[in-house]
Scaffold this motif. Structure first.
Motif, PDB file in Angstrom:
ATOM      1  N   PRO A  39       8.266  11.374  19.863  1.00 23.78           N
ATOM      2  CA  PRO A  39       8.900  10.397  18.971  1.00 23.78           C
ATOM      3  C   PRO A  39       7.982  10.011  17.812  1.00 23.78           C
ATOM      4  O   PRO A  39       6.794   9.789  18.002  1.00 23.78           O
ATOM      5  N   LEU A  40       8.557   9.958  16.610  1.00 20.31           N
ATOM      6  CA  LEU A  40       7.808   9.572  15.409  1.00 20.31           C
ATOM      7  C   LEU A  40       8.525   8.418  14.730  1.00 20.31           C
ATOM      8  O   LEU A  40       9.753   8.394  14.640  1.00 20.31           O
ATOM      9  N   ASP A  41       7.737   7.481  14.233  1.00 18.50           N
ATOM     10  CA  ASP A  41       8.302   6.284  13.620  1.00 18.50           C
ATOM     11  C   ASP A  41       7.808   6.171  12.180  1.00 18.50           C
ATOM     12  O   ASP A  41       6.611   6.298  11.922  1.00 18.50           O
ATOM     13  N   MET A  42       8.728   5.959  11.251  1.00 23.27           N
ATOM     14  CA  MET A  42       8.351   5.723   9.860  1.00 23.27           C
ATOM     15  C   MET A  42       8.290   4.220   9.623  1.00 23.27           C
ATOM     16  O   MET A  42       9.308   3.540   9.670  1.00 23.27           O
ATOM     17  N   PRO A  43       7.089   3.662   9.415  1.00 19.74           N
ATOM     18  CA  PRO A  43       6.963   2.212   9.278  1.00 19.74           C
ATOM     19  C   PRO A  43       7.640   1.697   8.011  1.00 19.74           C
ATOM     20  O   PRO A  43       7.819   2.453   7.038  1.00 19.74           O
ATOM     21  N   SER A  44       8.002   0.433   8.017  1.00 20.50           N
ATOM     22  CA  SER A  44       8.668  -0.156   6.846  1.00 20.50           C
ATOM     23  C   SER A  44       7.767  -0.129   5.619  1.00 20.50           C
ATOM     24  O   SER A  44       8.255  -0.110   4.479  1.00 20.50           O
ATOM     25  N   GLU A  45       6.431  -0.099   5.837  1.00 17.13           N
ATOM     26  CA  GLU A  45       5.493  -0.047   4.713  1.00 17.13           C
ATOM     27  C   GLU A  45       5.648   1.236   3.903  1.00 17.13           C
ATOM     28  O   GLU A  45       5.169   1.330   2.765  1.00 17.13           O
ATOM     29  N   ALA A  46       6.309   2.242   4.478  1.00 14.58           N
ATOM     30  CA  ALA A  46       6.501   3.509   3.769  1.00 14.58           C
ATOM     31  C   ALA A  46       7.344   3.321   2.513  1.00 14.58           C
ATOM     32  O   ALA A  46       7.330   4.187   1.625  1.00 14.58           O
ATOM     33  N   LEU A  91      14.449   3.060   7.237  1.00 14.14           N
ATOM     34  CA  LEU A  91      15.589   2.208   7.561  1.00 14.14           C
ATOM     35  C   LEU A  91      16.207   2.562   8.915  1.00 14.14           C
ATOM     36  O   LEU A  91      17.065   1.822   9.416  1.00 14.14           O
ATOM     37  N   MET A  92      15.763   3.675   9.501  1.00 13.39           N
ATOM     38  CA  MET A  92      16.282   4.089  10.795  1.00 13.39           C
ATOM     39  C   MET A  92      15.798   3.140  11.893  1.00 13.39           C
ATOM     40  O   MET A  92      14.617   2.773  11.928  1.00 13.39           O
ATOM     41  N   PRO A  93      16.673   2.735  12.797  1.00 12.43           N
ATOM     42  CA  PRO A  93      16.250   1.837  13.882  1.00 12.43           C
ATOM     43  C   PRO A  93      15.481   2.594  14.962  1.00 12.43           C
ATOM     44  O   PRO A  93      16.002   3.506  15.602  1.00 12.43           O
ATOM     45  N   GLY A  94      14.224   2.240  15.150  1.00 16.19           N
ATOM     46  CA  GLY A  94      13.441   2.841  16.230  1.00 16.19           C
ATOM     47  C   GLY A  94      12.891   4.216  15.886  1.00 16.19           C
ATOM     48  O   GLY A  94      13.197   4.793  14.836  1.00 16.19           O
ATOM     49  N   PHE A 147       0.824  -1.199   0.000  1.00 18.36           N
ATOM     50  CA  PHE A 147       0.000   0.000   0.000  1.00 18.36           C
ATOM     51  C   PHE A 147       0.866   1.261   0.000  1.00 18.36           C
ATOM     52  O   PHE A 147       1.876   1.314   0.711  1.00 18.36           O
ATOM     53  N   ALA A 148       0.439   2.232  -0.760  1.00 17.19           N
ATOM     54  CA  ALA A 148       0.986   3.591  -0.628  1.00 17.19           C
ATOM     55  C   ALA A 148      -0.041   4.399   0.144  1.00 17.19           C
ATOM     56  O   ALA A 148      -1.235   4.315  -0.122  1.00 17.19           O
ATOM     57  N   SER A 149       0.415   5.182   1.127  1.00 18.56           N
ATOM     58  CA  SER A 149      -0.502   5.925   1.983  1.00 18.56           C
ATOM     59  C   SER A 149      -0.025   7.358   2.168  1.00 18.56           C
ATOM     60  O   SER A 149       1.171   7.606   2.376  1.00 18.56           O
ATOM     61  N   TRP A 150      -0.964   8.293   2.118  1.00 13.53           N
ATOM     62  CA  TRP A 150      -0.633   9.698   2.381  1.00 13.53           C
ATOM     63  C   TRP A 150      -0.185   9.891   3.818  1.00 13.53           C
ATOM     64  O   TRP A 150       0.559  10.844   4.126  1.00 13.53           O
ATOM     65  N   ASP A 151      -0.586   8.996   4.724  1.00 15.76           N
ATOM     66  CA  ASP A 151      -0.155   9.083   6.119  1.00 15.76           C
ATOM     67  C   ASP A 151       1.368   9.068   6.226  1.00 15.76           C
ATOM     68  O   ASP A 151       1.949   9.735   7.089  1.00 15.76           O
ATOM     69  N   HIS A 152       2.022   8.304   5.360  1.00 15.89           N
ATOM     70  CA  HIS A 152       3.484   8.246   5.373  1.00 15.89           C
ATOM     71  C   HIS A 152       4.094   9.576   4.937  1.00 15.89           C
ATOM     72  O   HIS A 152       5.137   9.990   5.439  1.00 15.89           O
ATOM     73  N   VAL A 153       3.440  10.247   3.984  1.00 19.63           N
ATOM     74  CA  VAL A 153       3.906  11.565   3.537  1.00 19.63           C
ATOM     75  C   VAL A 153       3.812  12.564   4.691  1.00 19.63           C
ATOM     76  O   VAL A 153       4.731  13.346   4.927  1.00 19.63           O
ATOM     77  N   VAL A 154       2.694  12.515   5.427  1.00 26.71           N
ATOM     78  CA  VAL A 154       2.503  13.416   6.566  1.00 26.71           C
ATOM     79  C   VAL A 154       3.565  13.159   7.634  1.00 26.71           C
ATOM     80  O   VAL A 154       4.156  14.095   8.187  1.00 26.71           O
ATOM     81  N   ALA A 157      10.893  11.021  -1.811  1.00 33.14           N
ATOM     82  CA  ALA A 157      10.933   9.560  -1.845  1.00 33.14           C
ATOM     83  C   ALA A 157      12.220   9.033  -1.208  1.00 33.14           C
ATOM     84  O   ALA A 157      12.204   8.074  -0.430  1.00 33.14           O
ATOM     85  N   SER A 158      13.352   9.678  -1.503  1.00 32.48           N
ATOM     86  CA  SER A 158      14.639   9.261  -0.933  1.00 32.48           C
ATOM     87  C   SER A 158      14.670   9.499   0.572  1.00 32.48           C
ATOM     88  O   SER A 158      15.226   8.682   1.325  1.00 32.48           O
ATOM     89  N   PHE A 159      14.091  10.610   1.026  1.00 30.23           N
ATOM     90  CA  PHE A 159      14.038  10.911   2.460  1.00 30.23           C
ATOM     91  C   PHE A 159      13.212   9.863   3.202  1.00 30.23           C
ATOM     92  O   PHE A 159      13.609   9.370   4.261  1.00 30.23           O
ATOM     93  N   MET A 160      12.073   9.470   2.630  1.00 33.22           N
ATOM     94  CA  MET A 160      11.244   8.431   3.248  1.00 33.22           C
ATOM     95  C   MET A 160      11.978   7.097   3.261  1.00 33.22           C
ATOM     96  O   MET A 160      11.905   6.341   4.242  1.00 33.22           O
TER      97      MET A 160
END
Length: 270
Positions: A143-150, A132-135, A71-78, A124-127
């Motif tokens: 704290p904010l986490d970028m899920p691997s699904e991004a 890939l960042m741990p934690g 899935f691509a999600s706008w939530d990841h962009v936010v 896209a490169s920033f996401m």
């Protein structure tokens, strides 16, 4: 629209008589082929506008488990925007992005510039870097986490960026100074566009918008993806016809509404 459908019916009748494969975006008028095109920036804006409220699934296969779906999600962009904006670093990574690019209640849905600054390789490169960042990442809002699904969102941002560039190629002398994007150069024989657009059309055919909550296909008709497929394929048809007439290059930027709007704007100003 009624006139177009009538012409499509007449064209199909002629094609049936001659055993020619039908294409609803190509009309025959007095023996002359007329190729119907959607305005590429407008189609990409429609994809972005749908992505604001829905998720985009791609590479769908009924055999996949829920965990394997993409899935691509706008939530990841936010999330990427919040990390870029609020993380305690010296400089922002995607400086072009503002609230008007990201938040549903502030986005100018008609602006091509704002849309393409999100469908951007830099974001896209920033996401790609963030997931890939741990934690979680510490920010001023917690704290904010970028899920691997991004990764899937970054992949699609990259793909849509390439569509935008392929649809807006200009002569080399007209490329902006400092623009390193080689994909905006004119189409030429055996250049990347032929294979890229053909592969991309197949990729798009595996996509559809789904409900964010239920993760089920949206039942209402959303033509933007099919219209994008038709536009990709018709650009390839035009390019083949140009080559058959002896053209060595194709500047696709000429085939969108912007030059026409600029022309009428100049006429009105006098």
């Amino acid at each position: 629209m009624k006139a177009i459908k009538s012409l499509q019916f007449d064209t199909d009748k002629v094609r049936d008589e001659k055993g020619i494969i039908k294409s609803w975006t190509i009309l025959l008028i007095d023996g002359v082929e007329i190729i119907l095109l959607y305005d590429p920036p407008h189609i990409l804006k429609c994809v972005r506008n749908n992505l604001l409220t829905k998720d985009l699934e791609y590479d769908h296969d009924p055999k996949l488990t829920e965990e394997e779906r993409k899935f691509a999600s706008w939530d990841h962009v936010v999330t990427a925007y919040h990390i870029d904006l609020y993380a305690p670093r010296l400089n922002r990574m995607v400086l072009d992005l503002t609230d008007e690019h990201i938040y549903l209640d502030k986005i100018n849905k008609m602006s091509v510039k704002l849309m393409m600054q999100v469908f951007n390789k830099k974001l896209a490169s920033f996401m790609d870097f963030l997931f890939l960042m741990p934690g979680p990442i510490d920010t001023h809002i917690g704290p904010l986490d970028m899920p691997s699904e991004a990764y899937h969102t970054a992949f699609n941002l990259n793909l849509l960026n390439d569509f935008g560039d392929g649809f807006s190629s200009v002569r080399k002398g007209y490329v902006r100074q400092g623009d390193r994007n080689t994909r905006r150069v004119p189409w030429t024989e055996n250049f990347y566009q032929d294979e890229f657009f053909k592969l991309s059309a197949r990729q798009l055919k595996s996509m559809w918008f789904i409900d964010k909550k239920t993760q089920k296909s949206v039942t209402t008709d959303i033509p933007s993806l099919q219209n994008l497929i038709d536009t990709l394929e018709d650009f390839l048809v035009i390019w083949e016809k140009l080559k058959s007439l002896g053209f060595e290059s194709f500047c696709t930027h000429a085939i969108n509404q912007e030059p026409l709007e600029n022309f009428f704007g100049n006429v009105k100003s006098h």
